[in-house]
Design a protein around this motif. Structure first.
Motif, PDB file in Angstrom:
ATOM      1  N   GLU A  61     144.972  16.830 -73.419  1.00 19.03           N
ATOM      2  CA  GLU A  61     145.767  15.646 -73.100  1.00 19.03           C
ATOM      3  C   GLU A  61     147.252  15.884 -73.385  1.00 19.03           C
ATOM      4  OE1 GLU A  61     144.370  11.757 -73.884  1.00 19.03           O
ATOM      5  OE2 GLU A  61     142.307  12.401 -74.239  1.00 19.03           O
TER       6      GLU A  61
ATOM      7  N   GLU B 220     137.920  20.822 -69.591  1.00 22.82           N
ATOM      8  CA  GLU B 220     138.866  19.742 -69.886  1.00 22.82           C
ATOM      9  C   GLU B 220     140.282  20.083 -69.447  1.00 22.82           C
ATOM     10  OE1 GLU B 220     136.626  17.396 -73.497  1.00 22.82           O
ATOM     11  OE2 GLU B 220     138.453  18.503 -73.949  1.00 22.82           O
TER      12      GLU B 220
ATOM     13  N   ALA C 182     129.919  16.806 -65.108  1.00 23.92           N
ATOM     14  CA  ALA C 182     131.247  17.415 -65.129  1.00 23.92           C
ATOM     15  C   ALA C 182     131.553  18.113 -63.810  1.00 23.92           C
ATOM     16  CB  ALA C 182     131.343  18.408 -66.290  1.00 23.92           C
TER      17      ALA C 182
ATOM     18  N   HIS D 146     142.197  17.679 -66.679  1.00 25.47           N
ATOM     19  CA  HIS D 146     143.490  17.051 -66.926  1.00 25.47           C
ATOM     20  C   HIS D 146     144.589  17.700 -66.086  1.00 25.47           C
ATOM     21  CE1 HIS D 146     142.521  14.229 -70.166  1.00 25.47           C
ATOM     22  NE2 HIS D 146     141.631  15.113 -70.565  1.00 25.47           N
TER      23      HIS D 146
ATOM     24  N   ALA E 192     134.244  10.804 -67.991  1.00 23.10           N
ATOM     25  CA  ALA E 192     133.824  11.609 -69.131  1.00 23.10           C
ATOM     26  C   ALA E 192     132.332  11.856 -68.986  1.00 23.10           C
ATOM     27  CB  ALA E 192     134.128  10.916 -70.450  1.00 23.10           C
TER      28      ALA E 192
ATOM     29  N   THR F  15     133.603   8.663 -75.727  1.00 22.56           N
ATOM     30  CA  THR F  15     134.442   9.831 -76.010  1.00 22.56           C
ATOM     31  C   THR F  15     135.691   9.433 -76.785  1.00 22.56           C
ATOM     32  OG1 THR F  15     133.649  10.941 -74.010  1.00 22.56           O
ATOM     33  CG2 THR F  15     135.722  11.733 -74.947  1.00 22.56           C
TER      34      THR F  15
ATOM     35  N   TYR G  31     133.864  24.051 -72.816  1.00 22.67           N
ATOM     36  CA  TYR G  31     134.593  22.830 -73.151  1.00 22.67           C
ATOM     37  C   TYR G  31     136.051  22.901 -72.723  1.00 22.67           C
ATOM     38  CZ  TYR G  31     131.246  20.484 -76.265  1.00 22.67           C
ATOM     39  OH  TYR G  31     130.175  19.811 -76.784  1.00 22.67           O
TER      40      TYR G  31
ATOM     41  N   VAL H 151     132.629  15.172 -73.454  1.00 25.63           N
ATOM     42  CA  VAL H 151     133.557  15.979 -72.657  1.00 25.63           C
ATOM     43  C   VAL H 151     134.471  15.021 -71.912  1.00 25.63           C
ATOM     44  CG1 VAL H 151     133.808  17.749 -70.886  1.00 25.63           C
ATOM     45  CG2 VAL H 151     131.776  17.747 -72.351  1.00 25.63           C
ATOM     46  N   ASP H 152     135.774  15.073 -72.193  1.00 28.05           N
ATOM     47  CA  ASP H 152     136.739  14.190 -71.549  1.00 28.05           C
ATOM     48  C   ASP H 152     137.175  14.816 -70.230  1.00 28.05           C
ATOM     49  OD1 ASP H 152     139.038  12.728 -70.763  1.00 28.05           O
ATOM     50  OD2 ASP H 152     139.326  12.093 -72.830  1.00 28.05           O
ATOM     51  N   LEU H 153     136.975  14.083 -69.124  1.00 27.32           N
ATOM     52  CA  LEU H 153     137.296  14.600 -67.798  1.00 27.32           C
ATOM     53  C   LEU H 153     138.534  13.942 -67.207  1.00 27.32           C
ATOM     54  CD1 LEU H 153     133.634  14.724 -66.447  1.00 27.32           C
ATOM     55  CD2 LEU H 153     135.005  16.633 -67.305  1.00 27.32           C
TER      56      LEU H 153
END
Length: 433
Positions: A49, A174, A220, A178, A361, A379, A170, A354-356
């Motif tokens: 992020e 991610e 994902a 992002h 997510a 998440t 991971y 897992v933040d997508l």
């Protein structure tokens, strides 16, 4: 009597938790010291992020002196341990040598980038391990898009708008998720750009997130493909060059951006000890104690901790295990001085997140698979609970990001030579370019 001196090497997830737990248990009855190259704990899961321009880098770091009262911080990189003399050698940020004696040692040195013998990767790829890398990647992506907007040659425009990420674990997933949203925001800001951003995610494994449940993997991959990401499994880079990469199979992809997220390996300090290792990780017993050295404990990525759920196996290198092992190492060190009793390491998986990016997510709390906004809420909640500080500020930035446009400008803080992929190189300061 002299108070015992407990030295903790590393302040990542395992070392930070070990220091915090020992500070609570020791209550001033021991001298506690942490050797770490920075004065902060870095919450690595939120680095994508930062790279995507969503979070200020200060939101993902916590001051060690503020969070660890009663613990002395020694700024430096540990580069040698004399087991006989019970001393740790280190080099401070200005290359000055130092040495500290210990009565108990907690080795939580963590991990570094894993390099593969692929021609050109060390010279042309960029890793993703810390704040300098995240800031550099954000600047680099924005710069490539802006230069593509000014380029007259269609081939140059296409190469500058192509981003190749190697490693679909991971970090790779991610970073890609992002990164795509960042380039989409840039594309809207550059309406005359005559090239579409192109993201490729490569991995030799048969699916993305190969270490996780297949349902999380499918979620994902579905989100990434929907955003236009070219997911190529059973594929990697054969050669990296200044103007592109050649993939396994022979196809050449013109690009100025090779992002290396293949994985990590234990810190080289571990193998330099001359003790028994397993795939580069220091062998310990169930109590996180090094056989033959009752004064040394190891935890996190640096330690091959027996996995009680898989006889004969060791725990994977994840933050969840590092946090739990750091706390247990602290309790067992305290027990070695008569405070409490030693306990073996046991764990129960709580699930993964897992933040997508955006509202997407993938998560499986308590093995319940989730996707979309419910997974996103889980998440975000998990990260806020796991952050040892800055929770209010981080939550506030998330709210503002949902209401305001993403800021997409270069900061010019980090030049490429200051973020070498070869992690044996010393950490260098941030300078303007």
């Amino acid at each position: 009597m002299r108070r015992p001196r407990i030295v903790i090497v590393g302040a990542g997830f395992a070392g930070f938790q070990a220091a915090r737990t020992l500070a609570r248990l020791a209550r001033g009855r021991a001298d506690l010291m942490v050797i770490n190259p920075t004065d902060y704990f870095l919450y690595v899961p939120l680095l994508p992020e930062v790279a995507g321009g969503l979070l200020d880098p200060r939101r993902v770091v916590v001051s060690l002196t503020d969070a660890l009262p009663g613990v002395r911080l020694i700024l430096g990189e540990a580069d040698g341990i004399d087991l006989g003399a019970r001393t740790v050698r280190y080099t401070d940020p200005e290359d000055g040598p130092g040495e500290i004696r210990y009565d108990r040692l907690v080795l939580a040195a963590g991990s570094v980038n894993k390099l593969l013998p692929i021609p050109g990767v060390a010279e042309h790829a960029h890793g993703f391990r810390g704040i300098p890398e995240a800031l550099y990647l954000r600047d680099h992506v924005i710069r490539q898009m802006e230069l593509a907007d000014a380029a007259r040659d269609p081939a140059e425009r296409a190469a500058r708008c192509t981003f190749v990420v190697v490693g679909a674990g991971y970090t790779g997933v991610e970073v890609t998720a992002h990164g795509v949203l960042l380039t989409e925001a840039l594309r809207r800001r550059l309406p005359r750009l005559r090239a579409e951003p192109r993201w490729l995610l490569l991995d030799v494994a048969p699916r993305v997130l190969p270490e996780l449940d297949e349902r999380l993997s499918r979620t994902a991959e579905r989100v990434l493909r929907r955003r236009g990401v070219e997911v190529r499994t059973r594929t990697s880079v054969e050669v990296a060059e200044p103007g592109g990469v050649r993939l396994t199979g022979g196809r050449r992809v013109p690009t100025r951006s090779l992002i290396w997220c293949v994985g990590v390996r234990p810190d080289p300090l571990v193998e330099a000890l001359g003790l028994e290792t397993r795939r580069g990780r220091l062998v310990v017993d169930a109590y996180l104690n090094v056989p033959g050295h009752p004064e040394i404990f190891a935890c996190g990525d640096a330690a091959a901790v027996p996995d009680a759920n898989r006889p004969g196996g060791v725990t994977p290198m994840t933050a969840q295990h590092a946090v739990r092992q750091g706390r247990l190492a602290a309790r067992n060190v305290a027990a070695s001085y008569g405070t409490g009793v030693m306990s073996p390491y046991r764990h129960r998986e709580l699930g993964f997140v897992v933040d997508l990016g955006g509202g997407q997510a993938a998560a499986n709390p308590l093995r319940v698979p989730m996707s979309g906004l419910p997974a996103k809420a889980v998440t975000r909640g998990y990260h806020l609970l796991s952050l040892p500080g800055n929770r209010t500020r981080t939550a506030a930035e998330w709210v503002l990001n949902a209401l305001l446009h993403r800021q997409v400008v270069q900061l010019g803080l980090v030049r490429s030579p200051l973020v070498p992929l070869e992690t044996a190189a010393p950490e260098l300061p941030l300078v303007p370019h």
